[in-house]
Design a protein around this motif. Sequence first.
Motif, PDB file in Angstrom:
ATOM      1  N   LYS A  61     -18.122  81.615  74.501  1.00  0.00           N
ATOM      2  CA  LYS A  61     -19.276  82.442  75.102  1.00  0.00           C
ATOM      3  C   LYS A  61     -19.706  81.462  76.319  1.00  0.00           C
ATOM      4  N   GLU A  62     -19.618  80.364  76.547  1.00  0.00           N
ATOM      5  CA  GLU A  62     -20.028  79.561  77.515  1.00  0.00           C
ATOM      6  C   GLU A  62     -19.000  79.797  78.778  1.00  0.00           C
ATOM      7  N   ALA A  63     -17.746  80.327  78.361  1.00  0.00           N
ATOM      8  CA  ALA A  63     -16.710  80.639  79.566  1.00  0.00           C
ATOM      9  C   ALA A  63     -16.731  82.044  79.563  1.00  0.00           C
ATOM     10  N   GLY A  64     -17.627  82.885  79.080  1.00  0.00           N
ATOM     11  CA  GLY A  64     -17.782  84.243  79.288  1.00  0.00           C
ATOM     12  C   GLY A  64     -16.818  85.129  78.500  1.00  0.00           C
ATOM     13  N   LEU A  65     -16.076  84.545  77.636  1.00  0.00           N
ATOM     14  CA  LEU A  65     -15.235  85.154  76.659  1.00  0.00           C
ATOM     15  C   LEU A  65     -15.843  85.823  75.256  1.00  0.00           C
ATOM     16  N   ASP A  66     -15.625  86.846  75.032  1.00  0.00           N
ATOM     17  CA  ASP A  66     -16.158  87.564  73.771  1.00  0.00           C
ATOM     18  C   ASP A  66     -15.476  87.467  72.527  1.00  0.00           C
ATOM     19  N   ALA A  67     -14.105  87.104  72.792  1.00  0.00           N
ATOM     20  CA  ALA A  67     -12.983  87.205  71.459  1.00  0.00           C
ATOM     21  C   ALA A  67     -12.158  86.242  72.064  1.00  0.00           C
ATOM     22  N   PRO A  68     -11.468  85.893  70.819  1.00  0.00           N
ATOM     23  CA  PRO A  68     -10.454  84.956  71.128  1.00  0.00           C
ATOM     24  C   PRO A  68      -8.903  85.955  71.879  1.00  0.00           C
ATOM     25  N   PRO A  69      -7.921  84.958  72.333  1.00  0.00           N
ATOM     26  CA  PRO A  69      -6.935  85.681  72.784  1.00  0.00           C
ATOM     27  C   PRO A  69      -5.851  86.359  71.808  1.00  0.00           C
ATOM     28  N   LYS A  70      -5.714  87.479  72.133  1.00  0.00           N
ATOM     29  CA  LYS A  70      -4.678  88.224  71.281  1.00  0.00           C
ATOM     30  C   LYS A  70      -3.156  88.368  71.673  1.00  0.00           C
ATOM     31  N   THR A  71      -2.895  87.772  72.879  1.00  0.00           N
ATOM     32  CA  THR A  71      -1.357  87.862  73.260  1.00  0.00           C
ATOM     33  C   THR A  71      -1.214  86.726  74.114  1.00  0.00           C
ATOM     34  N   TRP A  72       0.038  86.320  74.564  1.00  0.00           N
ATOM     35  CA  TRP A  72       0.582  85.143  75.137  1.00  0.00           C
ATOM     36  C   TRP A  72      -0.225  85.103  76.537  1.00  0.00           C
ATOM     37  N   GLU A  73      -0.308  86.225  77.156  1.00  0.00           N
ATOM     38  CA  GLU A  73      -0.955  86.428  78.369  1.00  0.00           C
ATOM     39  C   GLU A  73      -2.517  86.314  78.443  1.00  0.00           C
ATOM     40  N   GLU A  74      -3.156  86.560  77.284  1.00  0.00           N
ATOM     41  CA  GLU A  74      -4.449  86.417  77.323  1.00  0.00           C
ATOM     42  C   GLU A  74      -4.889  84.717  76.899  1.00  0.00           C
ATOM     43  N   LEU A  75      -3.839  84.338  76.193  1.00  0.00           N
ATOM     44  CA  LEU A  75      -3.902  82.707  75.921  1.00  0.00           C
ATOM     45  C   LEU A  75      -3.957  82.166  77.133  1.00  0.00           C
ATOM     46  N   VAL A  76      -2.987  82.314  77.921  1.00  0.00           N
ATOM     47  CA  VAL A  76      -3.049  81.544  79.146  1.00  0.00           C
ATOM     48  C   VAL A  76      -4.406  81.897  80.074  1.00  0.00           C
ATOM     49  N   GLY A  77      -4.751  83.145  80.165  1.00  0.00           N
ATOM     50  CA  GLY A  77      -5.929  83.395  80.961  1.00  0.00           C
ATOM     51  C   GLY A  77      -7.081  82.787  80.273  1.00  0.00           C
ATOM     52  N   HIS A  78      -7.182  82.670  78.884  1.00  0.00           N
ATOM     53  CA  HIS A  78      -8.473  82.020  78.214  1.00  0.00           C
ATOM     54  C   HIS A  78      -8.392  80.685  78.707  1.00  0.00           C
TER      55      HIS A  78
END
Length: 415
Positions: A158-175
């Motif tokens: 939440k502090e980083a403006g993320l409302d859900a965990p990463p669901k893909t490889w690309e999202e993991l790197v983005g998170h």
Amino acid sequence: MAACSTVLLAVLSAACATSGQTQTRQADRNAPATLSFWSTGGDDETAIFQKAADLYHQKHPAVTVKVQTLSWDDAYAKLLAAATSRSGPDVISGGMTWTIQFGARGAMVDLREHGLDALKAQAQPAQWESATSPDGSVYGVPLDMSTLALYYRTDLLKEAGLDAPPKTWEELVGHIAKLKAAGIKKPYSQDWGNLDWIGYFNYLYQAGGTFYTPDCKPSLNTPQAEQALTYWVDLYREHGAPTASVEASDALDTGTALVVGGNWIAKGIDVNKPKLKGRWAMAPLPAGPAGPTTFIGGRAIGVTSFSKHARTGADFVKFMYGDEAIAAIVEEARKRNLPYIPPRPDKVVSASSFAPEQAQVFEASIRTGKAAPGCPGWDESAPDVSKQLQSAILGKADVRTALTEAAKVMERNAG
């Protein structure tokens, strides 16, 4: 609870084959019998399986099953010694592929002789395949399951403006990038499988690769294997995943936002880390280009060929799959706050020792999960394969060279 000990693996090739031994004379089934069950794990795990053994005794008063603990550190060596000398327990449990190795040496009963291949319909398909020999022999069947999850700090996301965990490889790197930008110093780490073949396993299968072909030939010389290792290496070298292993709950407690860890971690976080209560959650691992495949570990259980009570032992193994035995195990596991996932996918949510919302995450992982290869030589190869993978992570070899050397190890040990 996962990979087998490397102790004495090197003596496998020199171990005495027992397949030519005279068949053990069987005891009178109508006479009282005491069966010895060597269970790999801890004393608490022995206790939960003893509950099922006691229930079996209630239903079969002439049969007593005594469960004895073998630690993961030396279980393989002790079981190998028993297999080689043809003396020891009636029933054993250990790593998923161990019974295959012992069975190849004539030390295990092929449970098909007692109709236990029918249990295949109740088991997780990939885990059943992992416990089954390439020639179809069933020297062991799954006793339980373990898997991985992505644990995360809801407050840090939440502090980083993320409302859900990463669901893909690309999202993991983005998170990871967004967490770093928000000043989170520890965005990501890996616990179970860190710098080990189990860690690579997830990425390999998520990329559409495998360790072996269906006919047990090493298959690490593929674009999928290279893509997976490149991504995994980049998580360390480019995105800051620490090479030092930190237990998942400790990592969360000390400010890591995203942590890959084993299912058992979920049982202890609120108890051992009370300050984290309400500040963490779980999700399946992020999916790769080929899908969300996740490693499934666990133990296999089988009957030794030198047991005088082979038929009774097989009946006990079958009993362990029944609703009553699973219920007894789960009840005791909950009392002891122990992680236990039954070997039956239909029981993961309704009869595991986890809270329903946690069990649902594990059920999702198990549904598409894969287990360790049951191919000849895998148990001997795994430690050296891990070393080759580590060489790429630590910058001592490029990805292609590491995979080539790992495949050579697998080829040498394939027999």
